[in-house]
Design a protein around this motif. Sequence first.
Motif, mmCIF file in Angstrom:
data_model
loop_
_atom_site.group_PDB
_atom_site.id
_atom_site.type_symbol
_atom_site.label_atom_id
_atom_site.label_comp_id
_atom_site.label_asym_id
_atom_site.label_seq_id
_atom_site.Cartn_x
_atom_site.Cartn_y
_atom_site.Cartn_z
ATOM 1 N N LEU A 47 2.949 -1.716 -1.344
ATOM 2 C CA LEU A 47 2.121 -1.302 -0.212
ATOM 3 C C LEU A 47 0.647 -1.234 -0.602
ATOM 4 O O LEU A 47 -0.233 -1.643 0.166
ATOM 5 C CB LEU A 47 2.596 0.046 0.318
ATOM 6 C CG LEU A 47 1.834 0.635 1.507
ATOM 7 C CD1 LEU A 47 1.870 -0.317 2.697
ATOM 8 C CD2 LEU A 47 2.411 1.991 1.892
ATOM 9 N N ALA A 48 0.371 -0.731 -1.795
ATOM 10 C CA ALA A 48 -1.016 -0.633 -2.248
ATOM 11 C C ALA A 48 -1.644 -2.016 -2.396
ATOM 12 O O ALA A 48 -2.805 -2.230 -2.014
ATOM 13 C CB ALA A 48 -1.076 0.121 -3.575
ATOM 14 N N PHE A 49 -0.893 -2.969 -2.944
ATOM 15 C CA PHE A 49 -1.413 -4.332 -3.067
ATOM 16 C C PHE A 49 -1.681 -4.931 -1.685
ATOM 17 O O PHE A 49 -2.680 -5.638 -1.480
ATOM 18 C CB PHE A 49 -0.421 -5.203 -3.829
ATOM 19 C CG PHE A 49 -0.747 -5.344 -5.281
ATOM 20 C CD1 PHE A 49 -1.846 -6.068 -5.692
ATOM 21 C CD2 PHE A 49 0.045 -4.750 -6.239
ATOM 22 C CE1 PHE A 49 -2.158 -6.210 -7.035
ATOM 23 C CE2 PHE A 49 -0.246 -4.872 -7.586
ATOM 24 C CZ PHE A 49 -1.352 -5.603 -7.986
ATOM 25 N N ALA A 50 -0.775 -4.670 -0.736
ATOM 26 C CA ALA A 50 -0.969 -5.194 0.620
ATOM 27 C C ALA A 50 -2.227 -4.621 1.252
ATOM 28 O O ALA A 50 -2.958 -5.323 1.969
ATOM 29 C CB ALA A 50 0.253 -4.873 1.478
ATOM 30 N N VAL A 51 -2.507 -3.352 0.985
ATOM 31 C CA VAL A 51 -3.691 -2.716 1.560
ATOM 32 C C VAL A 51 -4.962 -3.260 0.924
ATOM 33 O O VAL A 51 -5.934 -3.603 1.611
ATOM 34 C CB VAL A 51 -3.606 -1.187 1.387
ATOM 35 C CG1 VAL A 51 -4.922 -0.528 1.784
ATOM 36 C CG2 VAL A 51 -2.468 -0.624 2.213
ATOM 37 N N VAL A 52 -4.975 -3.355 -0.403
ATOM 38 C CA VAL A 52 -6.182 -3.763 -1.106
ATOM 39 C C VAL A 52 -6.529 -5.219 -0.811
ATOM 40 O O VAL A 52 -7.702 -5.581 -0.676
ATOM 41 C CB VAL A 52 -6.008 -3.534 -2.625
ATOM 42 C CG1 VAL A 52 -7.183 -4.128 -3.397
ATOM 43 C CG2 VAL A 52 -5.881 -2.045 -2.916
ATOM 44 N N THR A 53 -5.525 -6.082 -0.705
ATOM 45 C CA THR A 53 -5.775 -7.515 -0.499
ATOM 46 C C THR A 53 -5.820 -7.906 0.967
ATOM 47 O O THR A 53 -5.939 -9.090 1.281
ATOM 48 C CB THR A 53 -4.674 -8.339 -1.198
ATOM 49 O OG1 THR A 53 -3.382 -7.978 -0.664
ATOM 50 C CG2 THR A 53 -4.681 -8.067 -2.697
ATOM 51 N N SER A 54 -5.716 -6.944 1.879
ATOM 52 C CA SER A 54 -5.718 -7.264 3.295
ATOM 53 C C SER A 54 -7.092 -7.746 3.751
ATOM 54 O O SER A 54 -8.129 -7.286 3.263
ATOM 55 C CB SER A 54 -5.310 -6.034 4.114
ATOM 56 O OG SER A 54 -5.441 -6.286 5.495
ATOM 57 N N ARG A 55 -7.097 -8.630 4.690
ATOM 58 C CA ARG A 55 -8.355 -9.153 5.225
ATOM 59 C C ARG A 55 -9.037 -8.157 6.147
ATOM 60 O O ARG A 55 -10.224 -8.317 6.459
ATOM 61 C CB ARG A 55 -8.091 -10.454 5.986
ATOM 62 C CG ARG A 55 -7.607 -11.607 5.092
ATOM 63 C CD ARG A 55 -7.418 -12.873 5.897
ATOM 64 N NE ARG A 55 -6.980 -13.992 5.046
ATOM 65 C CZ ARG A 55 -6.729 -15.212 5.493
ATOM 66 N NH1 ARG A 55 -6.884 -15.479 6.797
ATOM 67 N NH2 ARG A 55 -6.330 -16.154 4.664
ATOM 68 N N ARG A 56 -8.302 -7.164 6.620
ATOM 69 C CA ARG A 56 -8.912 -6.185 7.522
ATOM 70 C C ARG A 56 -9.843 -5.228 6.779
ATOM 71 O O ARG A 56 -10.606 -4.501 7.394
ATOM 72 C CB ARG A 56 -7.828 -5.395 8.260
ATOM 73 C CG ARG A 56 -7.001 -6.261 9.194
ATOM 74 C CD ARG A 56 -6.000 -5.426 9.970
ATOM 75 N NE ARG A 56 -5.211 -6.261 10.850
ATOM 76 C CZ ARG A 56 -5.545 -6.583 12.087
ATOM 77 N NH1 ARG A 56 -6.695 -6.148 12.565
ATOM 78 N NH2 ARG A 56 -4.776 -7.348 12.817
ATOM 79 N N GLY A 57 -9.736 -5.217 5.456
ATOM 80 C CA GLY A 57 -10.707 -4.498 4.644
ATOM 81 C C GLY A 57 -10.661 -2.996 4.763
ATOM 82 O O GLY A 57 -9.596 -2.374 4.709
ATOM 83 N N ARG A 58 -11.837 -2.398 4.914
ATOM 84 C CA ARG A 58 -11.990 -0.959 4.782
ATOM 85 C C ARG A 58 -11.261 -0.164 5.853
ATOM 86 O O ARG A 58 -10.780 0.936 5.587
ATOM 87 C CB ARG A 58 -13.483 -0.600 4.809
ATOM 88 C CG ARG A 58 -14.254 -1.152 3.619
ATOM 89 C CD ARG A 58 -15.695 -0.670 3.644
ATOM 90 N NE ARG A 58 -16.428 -1.145 2.478
ATOM 91 C CZ ARG A 58 -16.447 -0.506 1.306
ATOM 92 N NH1 ARG A 58 -15.775 0.622 1.161
ATOM 93 N NH2 ARG A 58 -17.133 -1.000 0.302
ATOM 94 N N LEU A 59 -11.152 -0.679 7.068
ATOM 95 C CA LEU A 59 -10.511 0.070 8.137
ATOM 96 C C LEU A 59 -9.032 0.313 7.825
ATOM 97 O O LEU A 59 -8.554 1.446 7.906
ATOM 98 C CB LEU A 59 -10.642 -0.665 9.470
ATOM 99 C CG LEU A 59 -9.958 0.003 10.668
ATOM 100 C CD1 LEU A 59 -10.542 1.400 10.892
ATOM 101 C CD2 LEU A 59 -10.100 -0.852 11.922
#
Length: 273
Positions: free
Chosen positions: A73-85
């Motif tokens: 989950l952390a990798f999905a969040v960090v590498t997401s294109r949606r970024g900071r939001l």
Amino acid sequence: MPFLLYVAVFLLLPVGVLAVEAFRAVDPVTFEESWSTANLGAIAEGAYARSYAGSLRLSAITAVLGAVLGLALAFAVVTSRRGRLLRRLVLTASGVLANFGGIPLAFAFIATIGTQGVVTAVLTGPLGLDGFSLYSMTGLALVYLYFLVPLMVLTIVPAIEALRPQWREAAEVLGASRWQYWRHVGGPVLAPPVLGATVLLFASAFAAYATARALVGSSVPLVTLQIADSLSSNVIVGAENLGKALALGMVVLVGLVMVFYTWVQRRASRWLA
């Protein structure tokens, strides 16, 4: 000085009391007190040893599963294109869920997937699915993952973000594949914080009490439940200090785990600073 005073009153003093009381024995006939190691010997066998084994097994399983799921989950969040939001939303939710435990969490699961829960009624009715019991070691592990996975996300996201993009670029310039980058660069750098976070999850699961008490009672052998039974006078005459011996053993185990966690964090700090 205020911090040292706080540590002395709420940490060192209770541990000192446990260390003294664990070696006190009471004669069941004369009620005379004496110094003995009988309490420490008693907790290493029978039901008490099974409770330690149950807590260790539950903590190890939930820590590993929580680490794997939380890391993904952390990798999905960090590498997401949606970024900071997206990162802000996930971390905020993780901060809330990581601290949502105890009796409210147990009753939330009972109302959802318990014997008469809403989801249980749907799955065992039209879909015809049954065989899962929330009031078991498996069910308790599922409940523990509810707050262990968010705790893993909070712990490991800073470590993932500390992986410098220059390292990947340098590896690609030198002709390394993605697997070679993670094998020789990213993996070794990220391994210490992942291991440290897993140890932290283990300690958190090992020390949990209220959720297990409300969910399974004494049907699952856990050392925290044994301590509660001993301290609430559910013991034979002359064995009042068994609960304190159990608690001392638990403090020693958690202390060893946290020493290892501190060592791992120091090893990782030179790369992630």
